[in-house]
Design a protein around this motif. Structure first.
Motif, PDB file in Angstrom:
ATOM      1  N   THR A  88       0.865  -1.173   0.000  1.00  0.00           N
ATOM      2  CA  THR A  88       0.000   0.000   0.000  1.00  0.00           C
ATOM      3  C   THR A  88       0.900   1.220   0.000  1.00  0.00           C
ATOM      4  O   THR A  88       1.812   1.333   0.832  1.00  0.00           O
ATOM      5  CB  THR A  88      -0.911   0.014   1.244  1.00  0.00           C
ATOM      6  OG1 THR A  88      -1.705  -1.172   1.230  1.00  0.00           O
ATOM      7  CG2 THR A  88      -1.801   1.234   1.256  1.00  0.00           C
ATOM      8  N   THR A 135      -4.119   6.718  -2.162  1.00  0.00           N
ATOM      9  CA  THR A 135      -3.671   5.417  -1.680  1.00  0.00           C
ATOM     10  C   THR A 135      -3.720   4.466  -2.863  1.00  0.00           C
ATOM     11  O   THR A 135      -4.767   4.329  -3.507  1.00  0.00           O
ATOM     12  CB  THR A 135      -4.559   4.891  -0.540  1.00  0.00           C
ATOM     13  OG1 THR A 135      -4.495   5.822   0.542  1.00  0.00           O
ATOM     14  CG2 THR A 135      -4.092   3.529  -0.070  1.00  0.00           C
ATOM     15  N   GLU A 137      -2.902   0.535  -4.008  1.00  0.00           N
ATOM     16  CA  GLU A 137      -2.538  -0.836  -3.653  1.00  0.00           C
ATOM     17  C   GLU A 137      -1.958  -1.459  -4.904  1.00  0.00           C
ATOM     18  O   GLU A 137      -2.580  -1.419  -5.972  1.00  0.00           O
ATOM     19  CB  GLU A 137      -3.756  -1.606  -3.155  1.00  0.00           C
ATOM     20  CG  GLU A 137      -4.239  -1.078  -1.829  1.00  0.00           C
ATOM     21  CD  GLU A 137      -5.404  -1.870  -1.256  1.00  0.00           C
ATOM     22  OE1 GLU A 137      -5.643  -3.007  -1.710  1.00  0.00           O
ATOM     23  OE2 GLU A 137      -6.055  -1.341  -0.354  1.00  0.00           O
TER      24      GLU A 137
END
Length: 166
Positions: A88, A135, A137
């Protein structure tokens, strides 16, 4: 059973996900995973389901006639993938035009697959400028040097902060 992905978009209102879930259940489908969002009065998202092949056409017909959503179906894709680790990446910087292009270009330079990307612009406390926060991933190859990745991202600008969690 066949794996399919449903993509949907339309004006948001209560009951949209319920109507899709009912159609899938009525077609004897199994809801595996999903991601939905509300943005500027619109609803968008996708869901992965498994369904008996003989029920796919009936489900498609039901979903094509949905009064509030534009819905498409795609076949699920499966395959062997190199061994990866999940990471992440949290990013924060003053907002500016092109910041997403810059960030995704660096990730692409490292040949990383973005599994999920969420971003927002918020007013910065105390001075009111817009702050960009994201963010991502990603799947990282086992041999990738995360310090090299972090440096490449931070080199985009002096105000960009990056935190990589494995």
């Amino acid at each position: 059973m066949k794996s399919i992905v449903i993509t949907l978009v339309g004006n948001d209102k209560p009951g949209l996900i319920d109507s899709i879930a009912k159609a899938i259940s009525n077609a004897q489908g199994n809801w595996l995973a999903s991601s939905f969002a509300h943005m500027a009065g619109h609803f968008a998202g996708f869901a992965e389901i498994q369904i008996p092949e003989e029920n796919e056409a009936a489900l498609l017909a039901t979903l094509e006639n949905h009064p509030d959503l534009k819905i498409t179906l795609s076949e699920g894709v499966s395959g062997q993938q190199a061994e990866m680790r999940k990471a992440t990446i949290d990013i924060e910087a003053n907002d500016r035009q092109g910041i997403v292009k810059e960030l995704t270009h660096v990730l692409n330079t490292f040949n990383l697959n973005i599994m999920q990307f969420d971003s927002v612009c918020e007013s910065a406390p105390n001075w009111g400028n817009l702050m960009f926060k994201a963010t991502a991933e990603v799947d990282l190859p086992l041999d990738l040097d995360t310090q090299e990745l972090q440096s490449a991202l931070e080199d985009l600008s002096d105000d960009l902060m990056v935190d990589i969690k494995l």
